[in-house]
Design a protein around this motif. Structure first.
Motif, PDB file in Angstrom:
ATOM      1  N   ILE A   1       0.816  -1.215   0.000  1.00 34.14           N
ATOM      2  CA  ILE A   1       0.000   0.000   0.000  1.00 34.14           C
ATOM      3  C   ILE A   1       0.850   1.267   0.000  1.00 34.14           C
ATOM      4  N   VAL A   2       1.991   1.233   0.655  1.00 39.94           N
ATOM      5  CA  VAL A   2       2.875   2.416   0.697  1.00 39.94           C
ATOM      6  C   VAL A   2       3.251   2.842  -0.720  1.00 39.94           C
ATOM      7  N   GLU A   3       3.665   1.886  -1.541  1.00 43.36           N
ATOM      8  CA  GLU A   3       4.040   2.199  -2.924  1.00 43.36           C
ATOM      9  C   GLU A   3       2.810   2.550  -3.759  1.00 43.36           C
TER      10      GLU A   3
ATOM     11  N   ILE B   1      -8.762  -0.101 -11.131  1.00 42.54           N
ATOM     12  CA  ILE B   1      -9.351  -1.404 -11.402  1.00 42.54           C
ATOM     13  C   ILE B   1      -8.493  -2.435 -10.691  1.00 42.54           C
ATOM     14  N   HIS B   2      -9.101  -3.190  -9.781  1.00 38.97           N
ATOM     15  CA  HIS B   2      -8.371  -4.236  -9.064  1.00 38.97           C
ATOM     16  C   HIS B   2      -8.781  -5.578  -9.652  1.00 38.97           C
TER      17      HIS B   2
ATOM     18  N   ASP C   1      -8.656  -7.280  -1.452  1.00 46.56           N
ATOM     19  CA  ASP C   1      -9.514  -6.188  -1.936  1.00 46.56           C
ATOM     20  C   ASP C   1     -10.180  -5.461  -0.771  1.00 46.56           C
ATOM     21  N   ILE C   2     -10.502  -6.202   0.294  1.00 48.24           N
ATOM     22  CA  ILE C   2     -11.118  -5.606   1.487  1.00 48.24           C
ATOM     23  C   ILE C   2     -10.185  -4.567   2.103  1.00 48.24           C
ATOM     24  N   VAL C   3      -8.920  -4.946   2.254  1.00 48.86           N
ATOM     25  CA  VAL C   3      -7.926  -4.064   2.867  1.00 48.86           C
ATOM     26  C   VAL C   3      -7.657  -2.859   1.974  1.00 48.86           C
ATOM     27  N   LEU C   4      -7.500  -3.105   0.677  1.00 49.19           N
ATOM     28  CA  LEU C   4      -7.175  -2.025  -0.251  1.00 49.19           C
ATOM     29  C   LEU C   4      -8.272  -0.957  -0.280  1.00 49.19           C
ATOM     30  N   LYS C   5      -9.528  -1.387  -0.264  1.00 49.57           N
ATOM     31  CA  LYS C   5     -10.636  -0.428  -0.292  1.00 49.57           C
ATOM     32  C   LYS C   5     -10.746   0.360   1.015  1.00 49.57           C
TER      33      LYS C   5
ATOM     34  N   ILE D   1      -9.438   6.218  -2.815  1.00 47.79           N
ATOM     35  CA  ILE D   1      -9.668   6.367  -4.256  1.00 47.79           C
ATOM     36  C   ILE D   1     -10.719   5.331  -4.651  1.00 47.79           C
ATOM     37  N   PRO D   2     -11.596   5.646  -5.609  1.00 48.95           N
ATOM     38  CA  PRO D   2     -12.583   4.646  -6.043  1.00 48.95           C
ATOM     39  C   PRO D   2     -11.902   3.420  -6.653  1.00 48.95           C
ATOM     40  N   ILE D   3     -12.345   2.230  -6.225  1.00 49.10           N
ATOM     41  CA  ILE D   3     -11.766   0.971  -6.692  1.00 49.10           C
ATOM     42  C   ILE D   3     -12.884   0.043  -7.154  1.00 49.10           C
TER      43      ILE D   3
END
Length: 336
Positions: free
Chosen positions: A259-261, A275-276, A288-292, A297-299
């Protein structure tokens, strides 16, 4: 040079120093005109239908292309790989295991790298010579990336193709370098194409490569390919040695490190949405749960399976998502 198959990106510097030609089995599978034959081989040999298509494709590509030795990543990659290499060993294929340590400590990465070098009987000095050679080619893939998100001349698919191919340099280092140089020369001659939406593609490289052309027809461009870019090691020139280079590689480690990068690239490339892409039956879909939760940003999460082209439902979801992003962008303009 002897061929050696790869189940994912590994320290190819070690393999090349040892006199091998690395071949990424994923690339053989997905670029085949008859990619389904590789899946069929795996399923005929007993691989279940409810298993990631990439695993079956890797197996089929290995068997069909007479690969006698492979490197299998047993930690830091898909857990199904462990079962895959057991079956490959049963078929008489020599498997060399490699691990990206879950601890993600520098000393542990160094330990695993040293073990790998010892297996192939090469020294750190020999490996660093190869690394310096490969980093000159990686600098060219970085140039294509910049031609994508800065100059708006390279397409999202070109960005994807050349970075994902850096996992094995298409099995021909000199030929790949020449191809990159010619491609860069041609891309630089183009006029920039500015589309309304700037998108990021994150997650495993897609089965459905037509996604790049599809979003372009909807006035959008992919200007960031996360994992493909990591395969090309864009920060390798800043790493003091191979240990640091593979410690800094985000793909095999935990989502928070990734996520840092991701956040840095979202800001730098001025992305409007992401788009994931995830593969059916893959554990990475859970991230995907963690990223959202973590990324502001909209994912949109899209899932692929066996098809190498987008289905009608996914196209509708993409259209609706891009329409929403356009509305958000227009609303922000009005507010300012």
């Amino acid at each position: 040079m002897k061929k050696i198959g790869l189940t994912t990106t590994v320290p190819v510097e070690v393999l090349i120093a040892a006199g091998y030609t690395p071949i990424d089995l994923n690339n053989i599978f997905i670029t085949s005109n008859d990619y389904m034959k590789y899946i069929d081989i795996a399923e005929k040999d007993g691989f279940p239908r409810s298993l990631c298509t990439w695993i079956k494709g890797i197996y089929g590509a290995c068997i069909q292309n007479d690969i006698k030795e492979i490197v299998g990543v047993v930690e830091g990659e898909c857990s199904n790989t462990k079962a895959l290499i057991e079956v490959l060993e049963l078929r008489g294929i020599k498997v060399y295991p490699f691990s990206y340590p879950h601890s993600h400590k520098v000393q542990d990465v160094e330990h695993e790298m040293n073990k790998f070098m010892n297996v192939f009987k090469v020294t750190i000095e020999e490996v660093e010579l190869v690394r310096n050679r490969l980093n000159k080619i990686r600098a060219l893939t970085k140039e294509i990336d910049e031609l994508t998100y800065i100059d708006n001349k390279a397409t999202g698919f070109e960005n994807h193709l050349y970075q994902v191919s850096s996992s094995d340099f298409n099995g021909d280092i000199d030929g790949f370098e020449k191809d990159l140089k010619n491609t860069i020369t041609n891309i630089k001659k183009r006029n920039p194409i500015i589309r309304k939406l700037r998108l990021g593609y994150i997650g495993v490289p897609p089965m459905t490569c037509d996604i790049y052309e599809f979003v372009e027809d909807l006035n959008s461009s992919f200007v960031y390919n996360e994992v493909q870019r990591e395969f090309a090691f864009p920060r390798a020139d800043k790493a003091l040695n191979i240990y640091q280079q593979y410690f800094d590689y985000t793909y095999p480690y935990d989502t928070q490190f990734r996520i840092v990068e991701l956040q840095k690239q979202i800001d730098q490339r001025r992305l409007d949405g992401i788009i994931h892409y995830t593969q059916a039956f893959c554990y990475r879909a859970v991230s995907d749960i963690v990223l959202k939760e973590e990324l502001d940003i909209p994912i949109l999460n899209v899932e692929g399976d066996k098809l190498n082209s987008l289905d009608a439902r996914t196209k509708l979801r993409l259209e609706a998502f891009l329409d929403m992003l356009l509305d958000l962008k227009e609303a922000k303009k009005c507010e300012s």
